[in-house]
Design a protein around this motif. Structure first.
Motif, PDB file in Angstrom:
ATOM      1  N   TRP A  51      30.038  42.402  38.548  1.00 29.75           N
ATOM      2  CA  TRP A  51      30.600  41.057  38.363  1.00 29.75           C
ATOM      3  C   TRP A  51      31.358  40.578  39.594  1.00 29.75           C
ATOM      4  CZ3 TRP A  51      28.781  38.441  34.446  1.00 29.75           C
ATOM      5  CH2 TRP A  51      28.301  39.125  33.328  1.00 29.75           C
ATOM      6  N   GLY A  52      32.025  41.498  40.280  1.00 32.73           N
ATOM      7  CA  GLY A  52      32.848  41.073  41.411  1.00 32.73           C
ATOM      8  C   GLY A  52      32.256  41.365  42.770  1.00 32.73           C
ATOM      9  N   ILE A  73      43.101  50.095  39.380  1.00 33.36           N
ATOM     10  CA  ILE A  73      42.329  48.918  39.782  1.00 33.36           C
ATOM     11  C   ILE A  73      42.318  48.820  41.301  1.00 33.36           C
ATOM     12  CG2 ILE A  73      42.688  47.597  37.671  1.00 33.36           C
ATOM     13  CD1 ILE A  73      44.936  46.112  39.010  1.00 33.36           C
ATOM     14  N   GLU A 123      46.954  49.720  36.751  1.00 26.45           N
ATOM     15  CA  GLU A 123      47.120  48.424  36.104  1.00 26.45           C
ATOM     16  C   GLU A 123      48.481  48.293  35.429  1.00 26.45           C
ATOM     17  OE1 GLU A 123      44.525  45.454  33.194  1.00 26.45           O
ATOM     18  OE2 GLU A 123      43.881  47.508  33.583  1.00 26.45           O
ATOM     19  N   SER A 173      50.579  38.826  34.180  1.00 28.27           N
ATOM     20  CA  SER A 173      49.254  38.624  33.586  1.00 28.27           C
ATOM     21  C   SER A 173      48.349  37.970  34.616  1.00 28.27           C
ATOM     22  CB  SER A 173      49.352  37.753  32.334  1.00 28.27           C
ATOM     23  OG  SER A 173      49.911  36.491  32.641  1.00 28.27           O
ATOM     24  N   SER A 222      43.983  36.446  35.334  1.00 28.72           N
ATOM     25  CA  SER A 222      42.760  35.960  34.691  1.00 28.72           C
ATOM     26  C   SER A 222      41.780  37.104  34.437  1.00 28.72           C
ATOM     27  CB  SER A 222      42.110  34.861  35.534  1.00 28.72           C
ATOM     28  OG  SER A 222      41.867  35.305  36.856  1.00 28.72           O
ATOM     29  N   LYS A 223      41.506  37.905  35.468  1.00 29.04           N
ATOM     30  CA  LYS A 223      40.709  39.129  35.331  1.00 29.04           C
ATOM     31  C   LYS A 223      40.832  39.926  36.620  1.00 29.04           C
ATOM     32  CE  LYS A 223      36.207  37.154  36.685  1.00 29.04           C
ATOM     33  NZ  LYS A 223      34.775  37.038  36.295  1.00 29.04           N
ATOM     34  N   VAL A 224      40.537  41.202  36.541  1.00 28.65           N
ATOM     35  CA  VAL A 224      40.734  42.101  37.681  1.00 28.65           C
ATOM     36  C   VAL A 224      39.957  41.628  38.904  1.00 28.65           C
ATOM     37  CG1 VAL A 224      40.285  44.432  38.547  1.00 28.65           C
ATOM     38  CG2 VAL A 224      41.276  44.121  36.276  1.00 28.65           C
ATOM     39  N   ASP A 225      38.740  41.144  38.703  1.00 26.80           N
ATOM     40  CA  ASP A 225      37.900  40.734  39.832  1.00 26.80           C
ATOM     41  C   ASP A 225      38.491  39.572  40.614  1.00 26.80           C
ATOM     42  OD1 ASP A 225      36.119  42.670  39.173  1.00 26.80           O
ATOM     43  OD2 ASP A 225      34.724  41.355  38.114  1.00 26.80           O
ATOM     44  N   ASN A 226      39.432  38.843  40.031  1.00 25.04           N
ATOM     45  CA  ASN A 226      40.040  37.708  40.721  1.00 25.04           C
ATOM     46  C   ASN A 226      41.280  38.085  41.523  1.00 25.04           C
ATOM     47  OD1 ASN A 226      38.166  35.806  39.813  1.00 25.04           O
ATOM     48  ND2 ASN A 226      39.324  35.372  37.954  1.00 25.04           N
ATOM     49  N   ASP A 229      46.084  35.713  42.329  1.00 24.13           N
ATOM     50  CA  ASP A 229      45.024  35.561  41.328  1.00 24.13           C
ATOM     51  C   ASP A 229      44.168  34.367  41.721  1.00 24.13           C
ATOM     52  OD1 ASP A 229      43.400  35.231  39.139  1.00 24.13           O
ATOM     53  OD2 ASP A 229      45.008  35.389  37.656  1.00 24.13           O
ATOM     54  N   GLY A 259      41.608  33.363  40.290  1.00 26.14           N
ATOM     55  CA  GLY A 259      41.073  32.677  39.123  1.00 26.14           C
ATOM     56  C   GLY A 259      41.907  31.488  38.710  1.00 26.14           C
TER      57      GLY A 259
END
Length: 243
Positions: free
Chosen positions: A27-28, A106, A137, A146, A148-152, A176, A178
Motif C-alpha cells: 500500500w505504501g 513501525i 507504535e 493519532s 490517519s494511517k502508518v503509510d502516511n 502525517d 494524510g
C-alpha cells in the motif's frame, strides 16, 4: 525481449523485498518510491510491476534509502548487504544489517520536501538530518498521538527560528501526510505565497487563518485560507538536547 522482461520482473521482486524489509508494504511502496526518487506515481508503479527499471541515478538513490547494494538491486549480483550468501538471488537475506520490524514497530521514511514542493519553495539552507526512523507504535499512542494511517507518516527536518522553543532548527519532525486540510488548531506543513512553512494555524474567520510563530520575536500573520495549501500536520518533534 524475453530476457529484458525477465530482468525487469527480477528487479521488481528484489525491490519489493527491500521495501518490505524497511516496513513499506504494497500500500505504501509506491508513495515511498515517489517521494524518494522524485518521480510520478505512474513511474513508481511501473517499477513495482516490472514494466520498467529506474535509470542509474534513481537506482542509486533508491538503493541508498533502502540500505542495499546497487549491484544487487539492479542485477541481483552478490548479496543485498555485500555479505556472502550461498545463493546470490535470495531476496530474504540480511539487508545492510537492518533487522526486520518486530511486532508493534513501525517504519517512518523521510519525506522529500524538495521533490514534493518544488524548487524555490524550500529554504536554501535546508538540510535533511534524519532519513528514516523505526519506533514502536506505542511511542506515539502513549502520547495521545493519532494519525490517519502508518503509510502516511514521514520525517522532515525543522528549519529556521520562527518556531524556536517548539521546533528548533534541525529538529526531526514526524508528520502525517494524510492530513491535507485544516482539522483544528495545530502545527502544519504548508505553502503560502510560494514559500514553505511549518507554523501553527488557527481559524481567524471563515475565510482567514492566523499563521502563528511560537517564537515571540517573529510576528504572527493573518492569511487567506484559499491562498494556503496544507501538505501535512505535524505530530511530534524529535528534540535532541546536548548534555
Amino acid at each position: 525481449m524475453v530476457q529484458n522482461d525477465e530482468l525487469r520482473q527480477a528487479f521488481a521482486q528484489r525491490l519489493k523485498a527491500a521495501l518490505k524489509n524497511v516496513g513499506q508494504d504494497s500500500w505504501g511502496a509506491g508513495a515511498y518510491l515517489r517521494d524518494v526518487a522524485h518521480v510520478s506515481d505512474k513511474a513508481a508503479s511501473k517499477w513495482l510491476n516490472g514494466e520498467a527499471m529506474p535509470g542509474r541515478a534513481n537506482m542509486m538513490t533508491i538503493a541508498d534509502h533502502l540500505g542495499v547494494r546497487i549491484e544487487w538491486l539492479q542485477y541481483g549480483e552478490g548479496s543485498p548487504s555485500g555479505k556472502e550468501v550461498k545463493d546470490s538471488n535470495v531476496v530474504t537475506a540480511d539487508f545492510a544489517g537492518r533487522s526486520r520490524l518486530k511486532d508493534g514497530e513501525i517504519s517512518i521514511p523521510q519525506y522529500n520536501i524538495r521533490g514534493a514542493m518544488g524548487h524555490g519553495q524550500v529554504p536554501a539552507d535546508y538540510i535533511e538530518t534524519i532519513r528514516h526512523l523505526t519506533l514502536h507504535e506505542s511511542h506515539l499512542i502513549g502520547r495521545g498521538i493519532s494519525f490517519s494511517k502508518v503509510d502516511n507518516l514521514a520525517v522532515i527536518t525543522g528549519w529556521g527560528q520562527s518556531m524556536e522553543g517548539t521546533i528548533n532548527d534541525g529538529d526531526p519532525v514526524i508528520i502525517d501526510r494524510g492530513v491535507d486540510t485544516f482539522v483544528g488548531d495545530g502545527v502544519y506543513v504548508f505553502t503560502w505565497d510560494n514559500l514553505l512553512y511549518i507554523k501553527r494555524l488557527q481559524k481567524h474567520s471563515p475565510t482567514q487563518f492566523d499563521m502563528i510563530s511560537d517564537n515571540e520575536k517573529h510576528k504572527d500573520q493573518v492569511v487567506r485560507i484559499d491562498e494556503l495549501k496544507i501538505h501535512a500536520r505535524v505530530l511530534l518533534v524529535w528534540n535532541a538536547k546536548k548534555l
